[in-house]
Design an enzyme around this catalytic site. Structure first.
Site, short mmCIF file in Angstrom:
data_model
loop_
_atom_site.label_atom_id
_atom_site.label_comp_id
_atom_site.label_asym_id
_atom_site.label_seq_id
_atom_site.Cartn_x
_atom_site.Cartn_y
_atom_site.Cartn_z
N HIS A 82 -5.97 1.08 21.58
CA HIS A 82 -5.64 0.08 20.52
C HIS A 82 -4.83 1.06 19.60
O HIS A 82 -5.08 1.18 18.13
CB HIS A 82 -7.44 0.09 20.00
CG HIS A 82 -8.09 -0.74 21.01
ND1 HIS A 82 -8.47 -1.86 21.26
CD2 HIS A 82 -9.08 -0.02 21.63
CE1 HIS A 82 -9.52 -2.44 22.27
NE2 HIS A 82 -9.95 -1.33 22.40
N ARG B 292 -2.46 2.11 2.68
CA ARG B 292 -1.76 2.51 2.49
C ARG B 292 -0.72 2.13 3.27
O ARG B 292 -0.30 1.38 3.26
CB ARG B 292 -2.14 3.90 2.84
CG ARG B 292 -2.52 3.38 4.82
CD ARG B 292 -3.21 4.35 5.07
NE ARG B 292 -3.54 3.94 6.72
CZ ARG B 292 -2.89 3.68 8.54
NH1 ARG B 292 -1.90 3.08 7.56
NH2 ARG B 292 -3.50 2.84 9.13
#
Ligand code: ADP
Ligand code: ADP
Ligand code: MG
Length: 500
Positions: A237, A294
């Site tokens: 993932h 971010r």
């Protein structure tokens, strides 16, 4: 408006260097932080000043919020950039920094808080008509009720940690018989990895693509999107290959995704750079996954196609400047691909393979960017993420960007450790990737370690065979000659002439 004079980068490696480079261009002084394992790292040498935070483990160095803020006070630092990972998505750090009178180069603590929890994020955006993956809206506390819900959604389902990140804290459940056991495991994993045992259920989309939208918002309410990045090639993932734009996103889809991403940003009064991640099914329906508050690892591909320096924009936004461009000013120029060069062994399940970088020679030339944080001869420390570098290529179109990537990978020389470079070349050459017909199952579907062995085409094999026969005949001939020379049947001079 106050201008930032001195910036401390609360990070290490490639991202620390990348941020400081932009700061230097903007006339901003830079401060690096480092752990004892990174004493000689390039990011430490590059900075105008550097502060040692402590021993190698992150919780004794890069995660020490108060020590970092203390260093800012001592060195008259007026802004902190957290990079990605470490403290970048820590709302209490952002709050402490702001309370100390230091600019935090990132969004508000409130936005970090909301988006840091996948469940809170879903709640926040639920009023905005944004497509979501079917699933539970709250953390699961009642197992029988959750089973009913799972049945409704239909197996396979995915149990996800609300506080998860970095591809961790996810479990696929194929059928009801496995449900309870997997659920207990997921909760205890989430508790130990993220200190928060809240888990929820999502429909597991079997062959999805991961496509995300980069956004930028200022502190005056303006939000734009900088198009999409496709990050479907993943292992565990976690992304290994990214590109912008995506091979399957049309102008209409791009606009719809862009608008949805802007709504997500507005749902939490977002400012700064952020990424809204979507999962896309086979029919190209997209669903909101999460928002990362971010700078993203793969942000360079967006920089290459838009010509914008995202770190510069982040800094200007933190100073309170309004965005210097509108949505209409933004255009896609060509195509960019990024591969993450990890110190991992693709032949051995992509397990980290740390050691010494005996040879380290970067590729060069037109359309190539390498963001890294190591030099030849350095050791890759075991304490942190095993990413050595990001290799990015840019060209007029997708095909040329992929071909350029193959050339760049072939030029990149790394010895002393195993890396993902060979695997990335396999991806660049693979028919599924080249045609754009791939999804997050790419590695599972197509990759086996033997694919890294030299692959000969039929023609090459025939040529090789012919060359071997010719060599064999020649040697047989030479042997005969040597033999006749030894027998004295051929004069030595004649033999010599024959050879010359
Ligand atoms: P991106 O979403 O930017 O592609 P990744 O998911 O690869 O980034 O994560 C970026 C970095 O942050 C990696 O070093 C990863 O290990 C780290 N990271 C992300 N989320 C977490 C988390 N919740 N806990 C620990 N590390 C994390
Ligand atoms: P993280 O915070 O770890 O980045 P994400 O929710 O962004 O978590 O998911 C990471 C990856 O896991 C996605 O890129 C995708 O490959 C896979 N994934 C997440 N949710 C689903 C889902 N519902 N169905 C299928 N795959 C999923
Ligand atoms: Mg994610």
């Amino acid at each position: 408006m106050k201008k930032i004079q001195k910036l401390l980068v609360a990070n290490r490696g490639e991202i620390s260097l990348r941020i400081m480079r932009t700061a230097k261009e903007m006339g901003i002084k830079t401060v690096a932080v480092y752990s004892e394992a990174d004493r000689d790292a390039p990011h430490v040498k590059y900075a105008d000043e550097a502060v040692c935070l402590g021993p190698p483990p992150s919780n004794q160095s890069y995660l020490l919020m108060d020590k970092i803020i203390q260093a800012c006070k001592e060195l008259n630092v007026d802004a902190i950039h957290p990079g990605y990972g470490f403290l970048s998505e820590n709302a209490s750090f952002a709050r402490k920094v702001t309370n100390a009178g230091i600019f935090f180069v990132g969004p508000s603590p409130e936005a970090i808080e909301v988006m840091g929890s996948k469940l809170a994020a879903k709640h926040a955006v639920s009023k905005y008509d944004i497509p979501m993956v079917p699933g539970t809206e709250d953390a699961i506390s009642d197992i029988p009720a959750a089973k009913v819900k799972a049945q409704e959604i239909g197996y396979p389902i995915l149990i996800k940690a609300s506080a998860g990140g970095g591809g961790k804290g996810m479990r696929v459940v194929e059928n009801e018989a496995e449900f309870e056991e997997q659920m207990q495991r997921a909760i205890s994993e989430a508790q130990s990895a993220f200190g928060d045992g809240a888990v929820f259920i999502e429909k597991f989309i079997t062959s999805p693509r991961h496509i995300e939208i980069q956004i930028l918002g200022d502190q005056h309410g303006n939000v734009v999107h900088l198009f999409e990045r496709e990050c479907s090639v993943q292992r565990r993932h976690q992304k290994v290959v990214e590109e912008a734009p995506s091979a399957v996103v049309s102008d209409t889809m791009r606009q719809a995704m862009g608008e949805a991403a802007i709504k997500v940003a507005k749902a939490c009064d977002y400012y700064g750079a952020g990424t809204v991640e979507f999962i896309v099914d086979e029919k190209l329906n997209f669903y909101f996954l999460e928002m990362n508050t971010r700078l993203q690892v793969e942000h360079p591909v967006t920089e290459m196609i838009t010509g914008k320096d995202l770190v510069k924009e982040q800094i200007l936004i933190a100073e309170g400047q309004p965005l210097g461009f509108t949505q209409e000013d933004l255009k896609i120029h060509g195509h960019a691909v990024e591969v993450r060069v990890y110190a991992e062994d693709p032949r051995n399940n992509f397990l980290p393979d740390i050691g010494n970088l005996q040879t380290y020679i970067r590729p060069q030339g037109s359309g190539i960017r390498v963001d890294d944080g190591f030099e030849q001869g350095m050791d890759i420390p075991i304490y942190y993420d095993p990413m050595i570098a990001k290799l990015i290529t840019h060209a007029d179109n997708r095909e040329k960007a992929m071909d350029r990537m193959i050339r760049a990978i072939e030029e990149y020389q790394i010895t002393g450790i195993e890396t993902t470079l060979g695997f990335c070349k396999f991806v660049m050459e693979h028919e599924a990737f080249r045609s754009g017909e791939f999804d997050t199952k790419f590695v599972e579907k197509y990759f086996t370690p033997d694919k890294l062995d030299i692959q000969w085409t039929d023609l090459e094999l025939k040529l090789l065979g012919a060359a071997a026969v010719e060599l064999f005949e020649k040697q047989k001939n030479d042997l005969r000659k040597v033999k006749s020379m030894q027998d004295g049947t051929m004069p030595r001079t004649k033999w010599k002439n024959r050879l010359l």
